[in-house]
Design a protein around this motif. Structure first.
Motif, mmCIF file in Angstrom:
data_model
loop_
_atom_site.group_PDB
_atom_site.id
_atom_site.type_symbol
_atom_site.label_atom_id
_atom_site.label_comp_id
_atom_site.label_asym_id
_atom_site.label_seq_id
_atom_site.Cartn_x
_atom_site.Cartn_y
_atom_site.Cartn_z
ATOM 1 N N ALA A 312 34.249 12.281 6.475
ATOM 2 C CA ALA A 312 34.654 10.880 6.329
ATOM 3 C C ALA A 312 35.271 10.358 7.625
ATOM 4 C CB ALA A 312 35.624 10.730 5.168
ATOM 5 N N ASP A 313 36.048 11.202 8.318
ATOM 6 C CA ASP A 313 36.607 10.817 9.614
ATOM 7 C C ASP A 313 35.494 10.512 10.622
ATOM 8 O OD1 ASP A 313 39.212 11.104 8.742
ATOM 9 O OD2 ASP A 313 39.511 13.089 9.647
ATOM 10 N N ALA A 314 34.432 11.327 10.588
ATOM 11 C CA ALA A 314 33.323 11.120 11.521
ATOM 12 C C ALA A 314 32.677 9.752 11.315
ATOM 13 C CB ALA A 314 32.288 12.230 11.341
ATOM 14 N N TYR A 315 32.498 9.357 10.069
ATOM 15 C CA TYR A 315 31.875 8.059 9.794
ATOM 16 C C TYR A 315 32.752 6.916 10.316
ATOM 17 C CZ TYR A 315 28.913 10.650 6.463
ATOM 18 O OH TYR A 315 28.036 11.536 5.878
ATOM 19 N N ARG A 316 34.059 7.028 10.108
ATOM 20 C CA ARG A 316 34.944 5.948 10.548
ATOM 21 C C ARG A 316 35.040 5.922 12.071
ATOM 22 N NH1 ARG A 316 40.850 4.738 10.233
ATOM 23 N NH2 ARG A 316 41.214 6.963 9.907
ATOM 24 N N TRP A 317 35.042 7.104 12.689
ATOM 25 C CA TRP A 317 35.053 7.201 14.153
ATOM 26 C C TRP A 317 33.826 6.532 14.752
ATOM 27 C CZ3 TRP A 317 31.273 10.114 16.808
ATOM 28 C CH2 TRP A 317 31.479 10.267 18.188
ATOM 29 N N LYS A 318 32.680 6.770 14.162
ATOM 30 C CA LYS A 318 31.432 6.224 14.702
ATOM 31 C C LYS A 318 31.360 4.709 14.571
ATOM 32 C CE LYS A 318 27.151 6.336 16.225
ATOM 33 N NZ LYS A 318 26.808 6.756 17.609
ATOM 34 N N THR A 319 31.862 4.181 13.461
ATOM 35 C CA THR A 319 31.624 2.779 13.142
ATOM 36 C C THR A 319 32.820 1.872 13.369
ATOM 37 O OG1 THR A 319 32.304 3.097 10.834
ATOM 38 C CG2 THR A 319 29.970 3.464 11.366
ATOM 39 N N GLY A 320 34.031 2.432 13.437
ATOM 40 C CA GLY A 320 35.227 1.604 13.506
ATOM 41 C C GLY A 320 35.563 0.921 12.198
ATOM 42 N N ALA A 321 34.992 1.382 11.089
ATOM 43 C CA ALA A 321 35.253 0.779 9.788
ATOM 44 C C ALA A 321 36.691 1.047 9.351
ATOM 45 C CB ALA A 321 34.279 1.312 8.743
ATOM 46 N N ASP A 322 37.154 0.247 8.405
ATOM 47 C CA ASP A 322 38.499 0.465 7.857
ATOM 48 C C ASP A 322 38.582 1.775 7.097
ATOM 49 O OD1 ASP A 322 39.445 -2.128 8.685
ATOM 50 O OD2 ASP A 322 38.351 -3.003 6.994
ATOM 51 N N VAL A 323 37.501 2.140 6.426
ATOM 52 C CA VAL A 323 37.487 3.297 5.524
ATOM 53 C C VAL A 323 36.210 4.090 5.756
ATOM 54 C CG1 VAL A 323 37.392 4.022 3.085
ATOM 55 C CG2 VAL A 323 38.874 2.115 3.766
ATOM 56 N N GLY A 324 36.314 5.411 5.684
ATOM 57 C CA GLY A 324 35.146 6.284 5.627
ATOM 58 C C GLY A 324 35.054 6.863 4.234
ATOM 59 N N LEU A 325 33.839 6.948 3.686
ATOM 60 C CA LEU A 325 33.629 7.456 2.324
ATOM 61 C C LEU A 325 32.451 8.409 2.308
ATOM 62 C CD1 LEU A 325 34.124 7.386 -0.780
ATOM 63 C CD2 LEU A 325 32.573 5.413 -0.860
ATOM 64 N N GLN A 326 32.659 9.583 1.733
ATOM 65 C CA GLN A 326 31.594 10.574 1.571
ATOM 66 C C GLN A 326 31.603 11.071 0.130
ATOM 67 O OE1 GLN A 326 29.067 12.030 3.598
ATOM 68 N NE2 GLN A 326 28.520 12.869 1.606
ATOM 69 N N ASN A 327 30.441 11.070 -0.510
ATOM 70 C CA ASN A 327 30.356 11.620 -1.866
ATOM 71 C C ASN A 327 30.314 13.135 -1.820
ATOM 72 O OD1 ASN A 327 27.739 11.301 -0.668
ATOM 73 N ND2 ASN A 327 26.802 11.727 -2.656
ATOM 74 N N GLY A 328 30.962 13.770 -2.807
ATOM 75 C CA GLY A 328 31.041 15.228 -2.829
ATOM 76 C C GLY A 328 29.692 15.902 -2.897
ATOM 77 N N GLY A 329 28.747 15.317 -3.660
ATOM 78 C CA GLY A 329 27.431 15.921 -3.769
ATOM 79 C C GLY A 329 26.613 15.817 -2.509
#
Length: 520
Positions: A312-329
């Protein structure tokens, strides 16, 4: 001797650690004999790193080494499209059976050899085999909407009756007699046993065992290892990534679990898969982990998880979004990340050819999505924790406080897949307190972003796998109309983040833990 079945399923990313799948091959070879039927129950071509770069064709190395008799299709076998799978089927040594999927009104994959049912001669006994796939596949596997699905229980009942009456002839227009080959029977032979290869939900697998005339259900799809009987019919499911093979005596119903961890890997299979990894440049070292990051199912679906935080940190780092979200599956189980970590190790965590996207959502919708991380509040999910986040905290409200909110405006959209544009309720069609009480769990969550309570009227950006906007099975508040940006494939984002920022991850109290939630 009565026939035995050697059953494997859901190998998925086992190919990315060649020794792992090669140990499975060794166990199958050791236990094989003229009285053994070797069968797979789907998801044995992917997902995984090598599956991504070969469209599942790395599995042919395993199939050639093991030479199974029969296989059915899993949802992840369709990850690269229906045409890619039929091309693979045409080159595979085993027969493929799938009774409940059609394309344009015809048996899917018939030209490549997929049949609804078939028969196999095993040491003087004839075993009929029918395969079925979860009808929810189009909601899980993008690009399968053009396939038409039938109820798997009814399909097995029909094909089982046909096998019992005419030994696999052309009744119902769905199955054809296979060409004469050693070990494969024709239509004149009687059937002594019938087994179903069921890549279905556990509920449907149990219904197949209970409501049809099969002698055994060889199940896949769920990664829960299972060896049981349902109304006297054996049901076995070996779990994921080649950890074990189930050996089933069709006459007595006796089941033996054959673990693979201590087997000597088949060297030729290891060499073939290693060569594929080298050719794809996936053995590049991208970082190091001193404190191993678990990838066990019991951890990834139990609340806060270090690897989930990292992704989830990687997604927010890449995009600058407020929140990163990853589904467990969406993070696959496998060996822990430990010591030297290669690109292949990280890609295998999330081996899907899906981009990371950014969605713009209201605070009310974000609050609803945060609640949907709790699988008990979403009818299509088992009661596990499904969400891993960055930039956001989901804190469980003290159960003694109850639902003290004055109105529904900060609860977001419905969890049952209803319209997400209007703030509504959290639950399966009722308010949060009522829905949770029906589940004997009347708690809700407080949600903060960057330390501040979520404002239901503000807009927030959320970076996530594109899949979460395409399916209503997970986080149903989030839909395609929320997308505002798209970036690289999720595995590329994860690898780039590891190169730039390292792979260490900590538990920070971002979401509740299993103990805090008091179940499982």
């Amino acid at each position: 001797m009565p026939p035995r079945v050697l059953h494997y399923s859901d190998l998925e990313n086992a190919y990315d650690t060649p020794e792992r799948v090669a140990r499975l091959a060794a166990v199958v070879a050791d236990r094989r004999g003229p009285d053994a039927l070797v069968a797979g129950s789907g998801d044995n071509t992917g997902p995984g790193v090598l599956s991504l770069v070969t469209e599942g064709r790395q599995s042919l190395d395993f199939f050639d080494a093991v030479d199974p008799h029969v296989e059915t299709v899993g949802n992840h076998d369709l990850d690269h499209g229906a045409d890619a799978l039929t091309d693979l089927v045409a080159d595979a040594p085993q027969r493929w059976v799938l009774a409940n999927v059609e394309l344009d009104g015809e048996q899917y994959g018939a030209a490549a050899g997929i049949r609804a049912r078939t028969t196999v001669d095993i040491d003087g006994a004839t075993v009929g085999v029918v395969g079925v796939l979860d009808p929810a596949t189009p909601t899980m596997t993008p690009g399968t909407d053009h396939l038409d699905f039938e109820d798997p229980v009814g399909a097995v009942a029909r094909e089982c009756d046909a096998l019992r009456t005419d030994a696999g002839g052309t009744e119902s227009g769905r199955a054809e007699v296979v060409e004469a080959e050693p070990g494969w029977t024709g239509a004149d032979e009687s059937v002594d046993f019938v087994v179903a290869l069921a890549h279905t939900t556990d509920e449907d697998a149990r219904r197949i065992a209970s409501e049809t005339a099969v002698d055994a259900v060889l199940a896949g799809h769920s990664h829960e290892q299972t060896a049981t009987t349902v109304d006297g019919t054996p049901l076995v499911r070996p779990g994921a990534t080649g950890a074990l093979v189930f050996e089933l005596d069709l006459a007595s119903g006796a089941v033996t679990a054959r673990e693979t961890a201590d087997a000597e890997p088949v060297p030729e299979l290891v060499a073939a898969l290693d060569a594929r990894l080298d050719a794809a440049g996936l053995n590049e070292v991208v970082g190091r982990v001193d404190d191993p990051l678990s990838r066990e199912r019991a951890v990834r679906l139990a609340g806060e998880w270090r690897l989930g935080n990292f992704v989830a940190d990687a997604y927010r780092w890449k995009t600058g979004a407020d929140v990163g979200l990853q589904n467990g599956g969406g993070i696959r189980e496998g060996p822990p990340l430990s010591g030297v970590v290669t690109a292949a190790d990280l890609v295998s965590c999330s081996p899907f050819d899906e981009p990371v996207v950014v969605a713009a959502v209201s605070g009310a919708e974000l609050t609803a999505a945060a609640h949907e991380a709790d699988g008990r509040l979403v009818s299509s999910l088992p009661d596990y924790w499904w969400g891993h986040v960055s930039g956001m905290r989901i804190d469980e409200r003290d159960p003694g406080m109850g639902d003290t909110r004055e109105d529904d405006t900060d609860r977001g959209a419905r969890v049952d897949g209803g319209e997400a544009s209007e703030p509504s309720t959290v639950g399966d069609g009722g308010d949060a307190t009522t829905a949770s009480t029906a589940l004997d769990y009347p708690r809700i969550y407080d949600v903060t972003v960057d330390g501040d309570p979520v404002d239901p009227t503000e807009t927030y950006t959320v970076a996530m796998p594109a899949y979460l906007l395409k399916t209503d099975r997970e986080f149903p508040t989030l839909g395609r109309d929320h997308q505002v940006a798209e970036t690289d494939a999720q595995y590329d984002v994860i690898v780039d983040y590891a190169r730039e920022c390292g792979i260490e991850a900590a538990l920070e109290g971002r979401v509740p833990t299993r103990d805090e939630r008091g179940y499982r």
